[in-house]
Motif scaffolding. Structure first.
Motif, mmCIF file in Angstrom:
data_model
loop_
_atom_site.group_PDB
_atom_site.id
_atom_site.type_symbol
_atom_site.label_atom_id
_atom_site.label_comp_id
_atom_site.label_asym_id
_atom_site.label_seq_id
_atom_site.Cartn_x
_atom_site.Cartn_y
_atom_site.Cartn_z
ATOM 1 N N GLY A 1 21.765 -61.771 11.896
ATOM 2 C CA GLY A 1 22.654 -61.752 13.044
ATOM 3 C C GLY A 1 23.097 -63.132 13.447
ATOM 4 N N LEU A 2 23.631 -63.228 14.648
ATOM 5 C CA LEU A 2 24.189 -64.484 15.155
ATOM 6 C C LEU A 2 23.892 -64.583 16.644
ATOM 7 C CD1 LEU A 2 26.079 -66.988 14.560
ATOM 8 C CD2 LEU A 2 27.918 -65.572 15.487
ATOM 9 N N GLU A 3 23.470 -65.769 17.071
ATOM 10 C CA GLU A 3 23.268 -66.048 18.490
ATOM 11 C C GLU A 3 24.305 -67.056 18.954
ATOM 12 O OE1 GLU A 3 19.963 -67.699 21.722
ATOM 13 O OE2 GLU A 3 19.401 -67.430 19.613
ATOM 14 N N VAL A 4 24.840 -66.823 20.152
ATOM 15 C CA VAL A 4 25.786 -67.724 20.793
ATOM 16 C C VAL A 4 25.174 -68.159 22.119
ATOM 17 C CG1 VAL A 4 28.133 -68.031 21.647
ATOM 18 C CG2 VAL A 4 27.696 -66.448 19.761
ATOM 19 N N ARG A 5 25.004 -69.468 22.328
ATOM 20 C CA ARG A 5 24.415 -69.969 23.555
ATOM 21 C C ARG A 5 25.508 -70.244 24.590
ATOM 22 N NH1 ARG A 5 18.961 -72.041 23.056
ATOM 23 N NH2 ARG A 5 17.924 -70.287 22.009
ATOM 24 N N PHE A 6 25.414 -69.546 25.742
ATOM 25 C CA PHE A 6 26.301 -69.851 26.857
ATOM 26 C C PHE A 6 25.856 -71.112 27.575
ATOM 27 C CE2 PHE A 6 26.374 -65.060 26.757
ATOM 28 C CZ PHE A 6 27.566 -64.982 26.073
ATOM 29 N N SER A 7 24.558 -71.323 27.622
ATOM 30 C CA SER A 7 23.974 -72.526 28.199
ATOM 31 C C SER A 7 22.719 -72.842 27.390
ATOM 32 C CB SER A 7 23.633 -72.319 29.681
ATOM 33 O OG SER A 7 22.578 -71.387 29.826
ATOM 34 N N GLY B 1 21.541 -67.094 25.911
ATOM 35 C CA GLY B 1 22.359 -66.835 24.730
ATOM 36 C C GLY B 1 22.640 -65.348 24.562
ATOM 37 N N TRP B 2 23.595 -65.041 23.697
ATOM 38 C CA TRP B 2 23.976 -63.662 23.378
ATOM 39 C C TRP B 2 23.690 -63.430 21.906
ATOM 40 C CZ3 TRP B 2 29.559 -61.867 22.123
ATOM 41 C CH2 TRP B 2 29.585 -60.477 21.964
ATOM 42 N N THR B 3 22.917 -62.391 21.585
ATOM 43 C CA THR B 3 22.538 -62.094 20.205
ATOM 44 C C THR B 3 23.137 -60.774 19.754
ATOM 45 O OG1 THR B 3 20.488 -61.019 20.928
ATOM 46 C CG2 THR B 3 20.369 -63.379 20.392
ATOM 47 N N ASN B 4 23.538 -60.736 18.489
ATOM 48 C CA ASN B 4 24.012 -59.516 17.838
ATOM 49 C C ASN B 4 23.481 -59.512 16.416
ATOM 50 O OD1 ASN B 4 26.259 -58.109 19.650
ATOM 51 N ND2 ASN B 4 26.536 -60.320 19.837
#
Length: 568
Positions: free
Chosen positions: A530-536, A540-543
């Motif tokens: 998957g992929l994690e995107v860090r807002f701060s 983070g947001w994981t999918n």
């Protein structure tokens, strides 16, 4: 059924050569737009800070997004950028209920004009639905933008069938057209076959006002009816709102020629055509809407596409400005008093923020959708169950034994500790709200008694696993692709109903009784990516997409998860 109905007075069989010739003439008449050189005056130097969206190898931003329009893909992404897409397709037919397809895709740009991607597709048709395919894709552009006319790109995809066929490519027959429903009820719908697909992607911008892309594709199923599909799709767009091209309008079309091993000489020809609109709410997001309309008897009446996409990352992947001056948004021009070298200068980037720690705790909470590897019982007649069991073979055939049904919703969480930047150990748990159809049969011909009723096993399935996670935080971005694997226990599923018979092979003269088996605990292994995107720095947001293995292929399942990660 006539396969060559008219559109605008032209037979449908001439659409492919006619449209292909038109665009070949257009591309030949228009010289390929060469990458523009920046000529400076003798005194000043120019400082360019780059535009709001990345450009892939000198291509215009509109052709650097992976998906050019709803049915057309083009060129490649900038290195180390990511493209997320959510696509809805709704097809309305002349006969039968509509078909709805939901597609999720994630694509990553790599150096040397390579892209890799993963895609999953779900279907909703005639009251049923579930996962259909999971795909892996790769593409490669032959050269930087405008080095070769039409900028050819090679595309390859392999599709793994994970669901059952709910709707065929061929149009549905008129009402009362045959006994296919009875055959499906007894034997169950067949599994979606694996398939491979290759494409040639072409793209070009003309006169600095029009962007055009075209795909030629060929797809072949590996099993089942060995279906083949070939055709083309193309779209042309022009900006309406400048600067930053927040709104584009154009035209889009798609032609498909579909055959199976039994219909090679009688192909299904589908051609849809209509307008397309692309709107960018922000610099990195885009909404595409394409209502396409059928032009042949084999086409759907309407084929409506709606896609939301998000492109981010890759800001530092490339310093080259886009080819067209229309796409150059200069945010700062300064003059210097140097009279030596005349050159274009790039503003030095600020230091990269650190979004991921070398040592950190992660607490992740997520929702999940699970889909089974095989379809459960296809709803056979209970009398047929007794009859086939008395003859020595159950009519149920193969079906999912553990989770049941064809899907389940749930949620879960995990705790991980990353003892270095790239490796973490943790514990994961999840729960699924599952439902499994069953039956209760009792027959004693001497009384006589024949009780047969359908029942439902509603249950909660839980699992606890120990996990190992490998991640790679991409420098100077908020992104971290990751893979993980775990081993543990799963419990709460696996109920079974089995009929035992004594007597002659006759559904109404045999003694039959049902044994009910409750849930059981099994060992489960699970792995995914998957992929994690860090807002701060701390949120983070994981999918991710994973596959679970439970004691044989009939029990295996897939799982899609999406949630929030809290880092400490």
């Amino acid at each position: 059924m006539t396969k060559t109905s008219l559109f605008c007075g032209i037979p449908a069989r001439w659409f492919v050569p006619l449209i292909a010739c038109v665009y070949l003439i257009l591309s030949a008449a228009n010289h390929s737009v060469d990458a523009q050189e920046v000529t400076l005056r003798e005194e000043p130097s120019i400082v360019v800070t780059g535009e709001e969206v990345p450009s892939a190898y000198g291509a215009p931003p509109g052709l650097s997004r992976s998906r050019f329009s709803n049915t057309v893909q083009a060129y490649v992404l900038p290195p180390w950028s990511f493209f997320f897409g959510e696509l809805f397709e709704g097809q309305g037919f002349r006969h039968g209920p509509p078909d709805y397809l939901f597609t999720q895709e994630i694509e990553m740009g790599l150096p040397y004009r390579f892209n890799v991607a993963a895609e999953s597709q779900f279907e909703r048709f005639n009251g049923g639905g579930g996962a259909q395919t999971v795909s892996l894709e790769a593409r490669w552009a032959l050269a930087d933008w405008n080095k070769i006319p039409l900028n050819p790109t090679l595309f390859a995809e392999y599709k793994f069938g994970v669901g059952t066929i709910r709707h065929e490519e061929v149009p549905a027959p008129p009402p009362g057209g045959g006994g296919e429903e009875e055959e499906e009820e007894e034997g169950g719908p067949p599994k979606v076959p694996d398939a491979y697909e290759v494409r040639l992607l072409l793209a070009q911008d003309f006169f600095e006002r029009v962007e055009w892309a075209m795909n030629w594709f060929f797809e072949k199923e590996n099993t089942g009816d060995r279906g083949r599909e070939w055709g083309f799709s193309q779209a042309a767009l022009t900006p309406v709102l400048l600067p930053n091209e927040r709104l584009k309008v154009g035209i889009e079309m798609e032609y498909k020629n579909v055959t199976t091993k039994d219909t090679r000489g009688d192909a299904v020809n589908s051609f849809v055509l209509g307008p397309t609109v692309a709107w960018k709410p922000t610099a990195s997001t885009r909404l595409d809407i394409s209502p396409l309309f059928g032009c042949t008897d084999d086409s759907p009446v309407a084929d409506v596409f709606v896609a939301f996409s998000w492109l981010f990352g890759g800001e530092r992947g490339e310093a080259e400005a886009p080819v067209s001056s229309r796409f150059r948004y200069l945010s700062k021009v300064s003059r210097a008093d140097k009279d030596s070298d005349k050159e274009m200068k790039q503003v030095a980037p600020p230091p990269c923020p650190e979004w991921y720690g070398d040592r950190e705790w992660n607490v992740n909470l997520w929702g999940t959708y699970a889909f089974t590897n095989t379809e459960f019982a296809p709803n056979p007649s209970l009398v047929d169950i007794v009859q086939s069991t008395s003859e020595g073979g159950a009519v149920l055939g193969t079906y999912d034994h553990y989770i049941g049904g064809d899907h389940a919703w749930g949620g879960g969480g995990d705790i991980k500790y990353f003892f270095c930047r790239y490796v973490g150990l943790g514990v994961e748990g999840f729960a699924l709200d599952a439902s499994k159809p069953g039956f209760d049969i009792f027959e004693d011909p001497t009384v006589p008694i024949f009780v047969h009723r359908r029942i439902n096993h509603d249950h909660t399935i839980g699992s606890v696993l120990g996990t190992l996670t490998l991640r790679y935080p991409i420098p100077c971005t908020r992104l971290a692709p990751y893979t993980w694997a775990g081993v543990g226990a799963i419990f709460g599923g696996g109920e079974r109903d089995i009929v035992h018979t004594q007597g002659p092979p006759d559904a109404f003269a045999v003694h039959a009784e049902t044994d009910h088996f409750g849930s059981e605990t099994k060992v489960v292994g699970q792995f995914g990516a998957g992929l994690e995107v860090r807002f701060s720095r701390h949120i983070g947001w994981t999918n991710d997409l994973s596959f679970g293995v439970i004691d044989g292929p009939q029990n295996n399942f897939g799982m899609f998860r999406s949630g929030l990660n809290f880092a400490f």
